[in-house]
Design an enzyme around this catalytic site. Structure first.
Site, PDB file in Angstrom:
ATOM      1  N   GLN A  53      38.364 -21.289  50.250  1.00 53.80           N
ATOM      2  CA  GLN A  53      37.662 -21.904  51.373  1.00 53.80           C
ATOM      3  C   GLN A  53      36.168 -21.612  51.313  1.00 53.80           C
ATOM      4  O   GLN A  53      35.763 -20.448  51.339  1.00 53.80           O
ATOM      5  CB  GLN A  53      38.242 -21.369  52.690  1.00 53.80           C
ATOM      6  CG  GLN A  53      37.610 -21.944  53.947  1.00 53.80           C
ATOM      7  CD  GLN A  53      38.219 -21.338  55.203  1.00 53.80           C
ATOM      8  OE1 GLN A  53      38.584 -20.164  55.229  1.00 53.80           O
ATOM      9  NE2 GLN A  53      38.338 -22.129  56.246  1.00 53.80           N
ATOM     10  N   GLY A  54      35.341 -22.648  51.252  1.00 56.28           N
ATOM     11  CA  GLY A  54      33.894 -22.492  51.207  1.00 56.28           C
ATOM     12  C   GLY A  54      33.263 -22.832  52.547  1.00 56.28           C
ATOM     13  O   GLY A  54      32.620 -23.883  52.688  1.00 56.28           O
ATOM     14  N   TYR A  55      33.468 -21.974  53.515  1.00 57.54           N
ATOM     15  CA  TYR A  55      32.884 -22.167  54.840  1.00 57.54           C
ATOM     16  C   TYR A  55      31.704 -21.217  55.068  1.00 57.54           C
ATOM     17  O   TYR A  55      30.574 -21.634  55.221  1.00 57.54           O
ATOM     18  CB  TYR A  55      33.939 -21.939  55.931  1.00 57.54           C
ATOM     19  CG  TYR A  55      34.764 -23.151  56.300  1.00 57.54           C
ATOM     20  CD1 TYR A  55      34.963 -24.205  55.407  1.00 57.54           C
ATOM     21  CD2 TYR A  55      35.381 -23.250  57.533  1.00 57.54           C
ATOM     22  CE1 TYR A  55      35.721 -25.306  55.740  1.00 57.54           C
ATOM     23  CE2 TYR A  55      36.158 -24.350  57.889  1.00 57.54           C
ATOM     24  CZ  TYR A  55      36.330 -25.372  56.986  1.00 57.54           C
ATOM     25  OH  TYR A  55      37.089 -26.463  57.334  1.00 57.54           O
ATOM     26  N   SER A  56      31.990 -19.909  55.109  1.00 57.31           N
ATOM     27  CA  SER A  56      30.963 -18.927  55.475  1.00 57.31           C
ATOM     28  C   SER A  56      29.842 -18.862  54.451  1.00 57.31           C
ATOM     29  O   SER A  56      30.060 -19.003  53.244  1.00 57.31           O
ATOM     30  CB  SER A  56      31.593 -17.540  55.622  1.00 57.31           C
ATOM     31  OG  SER A  56      32.473 -17.496  56.712  1.00 57.31           O
TER      32      SER A  56
ATOM     33  N   GLU B 252      44.295 -22.850  61.060  1.00 57.54           N
ATOM     34  CA  GLU B 252      44.093 -21.489  60.571  1.00 57.54           C
ATOM     35  C   GLU B 252      44.266 -20.482  61.697  1.00 57.54           C
ATOM     36  O   GLU B 252      44.952 -19.470  61.543  1.00 57.54           O
ATOM     37  CB  GLU B 252      42.700 -21.354  59.961  1.00 57.54           C
ATOM     38  CG  GLU B 252      42.391 -19.948  59.443  1.00 57.54           C
ATOM     39  CD  GLU B 252      40.961 -19.797  58.939  1.00 57.54           C
ATOM     40  OE1 GLU B 252      40.660 -18.750  58.342  1.00 57.54           O
ATOM     41  OE2 GLU B 252      40.137 -20.713  59.172  1.00 57.54           O
TER      42      GLU B 252
ATOM     43  N   SER C 298      34.646 -15.182  64.785  1.00 57.98           N
ATOM     44  CA  SER C 298      34.812 -13.878  65.421  1.00 57.98           C
ATOM     45  C   SER C 298      35.483 -14.025  66.786  1.00 57.98           C
ATOM     46  O   SER C 298      35.421 -15.086  67.427  1.00 57.98           O
ATOM     47  CB  SER C 298      33.456 -13.181  65.586  1.00 57.98           C
ATOM     48  OG  SER C 298      32.680 -13.829  66.575  1.00 57.98           O
ATOM     49  N   ASN C 299      36.129 -12.943  67.231  1.00 57.13           N
ATOM     50  CA  ASN C 299      36.826 -13.002  68.511  1.00 57.13           C
ATOM     51  C   ASN C 299      35.875 -13.267  69.675  1.00 57.13           C
ATOM     52  O   ASN C 299      36.266 -13.844  70.690  1.00 57.13           O
ATOM     53  CB  ASN C 299      37.607 -11.707  68.735  1.00 57.13           C
ATOM     54  CG  ASN C 299      38.869 -11.662  67.898  1.00 57.13           C
ATOM     55  OD1 ASN C 299      39.089 -12.518  67.034  1.00 57.13           O
ATOM     56  ND2 ASN C 299      39.712 -10.673  68.126  1.00 57.13           N
ATOM     57  N   GLU C 300      34.610 -12.836  69.529  1.00 63.41           N
ATOM     58  CA  GLU C 300      33.627 -13.141  70.575  1.00 63.41           C
ATOM     59  C   GLU C 300      33.402 -14.646  70.684  1.00 63.41           C
ATOM     60  O   GLU C 300      33.320 -15.211  71.789  1.00 63.41           O
ATOM     61  CB  GLU C 300      32.307 -12.421  70.272  1.00 63.41           C
ATOM     62  CG  GLU C 300      32.362 -10.911  70.425  1.00 63.41           C
ATOM     63  CD  GLU C 300      33.005 -10.205  69.239  1.00 63.41           C
ATOM     64  OE1 GLU C 300      33.184  -8.975  69.296  1.00 63.41           O
ATOM     65  OE2 GLU C 300      33.330 -10.879  68.238  1.00 63.41           O
TER      66      GLU C 300
END
Length: 393
Positions: free
Chosen positions: A125-128, A243, A378-380
């Site tokens: 996966q090329g996201y971040s 996901e 992130s959970n935030e």
């Protein structure tokens, strides 16, 4: 949570149990299967499931899924989790596969879907990117149209298992003048293309699980564009919904909670005040797992009717990752000095260490699980999504 099963579903459950017992490869039964297995070892179970027709339980039958009912899917999830089997690669089966059969054209479906099912293609996966993690809409990797190709330049990071990958699905910026979400496209890139470089990142637990991926003047056929140019944000959100829903990890948490109970019994004296504290904490975690499982059943039932999981996917991501982090924290504490052991990676491999077998990977699992509340958004950020979608904030 045990369902009251019909005779037919009970027979299916028995078939699943017998199949796992008879066919799950013994070489895959290692403590840290996600990082300790070679690529070929990781694919052994995938290929067995493919021959059986069970490798993609959530896929529609017309695209190669088994055509199971909702109850059968749930039984499969329960039984494979209880058995501790390593699931097929999520980036291939859970993420990019559904994007391709939902938004791809006929040629793309014909080219990619059979090889995902067979395991012939391993996807990453090329996201971040550096500076574009949870703020995914700020991706800077550029794709410039040049005839019947895109020329791609950029840097992806935290790319899980890219060292094994044949293909990478990428978010790329195709319209730098548009608003952030409006100028992104979803592109499929062959990892063997000239200009693709993979550099390992060794994580805090000593394992090689993630990587930097550099893209320098990589030429990608326009035929590898999913859907429409500059509409990639729509496809990215669809993928992230799948996901994050899968991040609930109920089966994994249930399995690790069972192990935690065994460790507390073995390592903590019942007369120690800490024993009562562990019992209370484990009871809370068990209740959290049951509540999350009941919620998952409701949401999966809605998804089976074609209803988008919406903010529920964010809820699964938050609670599922927090629960597992709590379990690994309690496990690490329960083992005392044994929890200090950390293998020498990668040079030392499975070097001998004193103490019980379960103490040899506990520190690694504790350290590695810190990432769960960060990746996948992130959970935030997930709390912000819930606040906006549910509370209108």
């Amino acid at each position: 949570m045990d369902l009251k099963l019909s005779t037919e579903d009970a027979a299916f459950r028995d078939e699943v149990r017998s199949f796992i017992d008879a066919n799950y490869p013994p070489e895959m039964r290692v403590a840290n299967a996600e990082t300790d297995l070679t690529k070929e070892q990781s694919l052994l179970w995938h290929r067995i499931l493919h021959r059986k027709g069970w490798v993609a339980p959530l896929w529609p039958k017309e695209h190669g899924g088994p055509g199971w009912t909702l109850t059968q899917r749930f039984i499969w999830e329960q039984e494979t989790s209880r058995a501790g089997t390593l699931p097929p690669l999520a980036f291939s089966v859970t993420m990019v596969g559904p994007v391709i059969y939902t938004f791809g054209n006929d040629e793309q479906k014909k080219k990619f879907l059979p090889r995902i099912l067979s395991g012939d293609d391993w996807w990453c996966q090329g996201y971040s990117e550096p500076g574009s993690g949870s703020d995914l809409a700020s991706v800077r990797t550029k794709a410039v149209r040049d005839g019947d190709h895109y020329v791609v330049n950029g840097h992806k990071t935290w790319t899980t298992l890219a060292q094994h990958a044949d293909w990478i699905f990428c978010l790329v910026r195709t319209d730098p003048a548009a608003k952030p979400q409006a100028g992104i496209s979803f592109l499929l890139i062959d990892m063997k293309s000239p200009g693709v470089t993979v550099r390992p990142i060794i994580t805090i637990d000593g394992s090689h699980e993630v990587n930097d991926v550099f893209l320098e003047d990589v030429r990608v056929p326009v035929d590898n564009l999913i859907g429409e140019e500059n509409k990639g944000w729509t496809y990215a959100k669809f993928l992230l919904g799948n996901e994050r829903t899968s991040m609930a990890g109920i089966g994994r948490s249930t399995r690790y909670l069972k192990r935690l109970k065994e460790i507390v019994k073995a390592e903590v004296n019942e007369k120690d005040p800490a024993f009562g504290e562990f019992e209370r904490e484990m009871a809370r975690v068990e209740l959290d797992i049951l509540a999350l499982e009941a919620t998952e059943l409701r949401v999966v039932a809605r998804m089976a009717r074609g209803i988008d999981p919406g903010p529920a996917a964010s809820l699964f991501k938050i609670r599922g990752t927090e629960i597992f982090q709590k379990i690994t924290d309690l496990t690490h504490r329960a083992m005392g000095n044994y929890g200090l052991a950390l293998r020498e990676h990668p040079a030392g491999g499975n070097a001998f260490m004193p103490g019980p077998e379960y103490g040899r990977t506990a520190a690694e699992k504790y350290l590695n699980s810190r990432k769960l509340s960060i990746y996948g958004g992130s959970n935030e950020i997930q709390r912000n999504i819930i606040a906006k979608a549910v509370l209108g904030l």
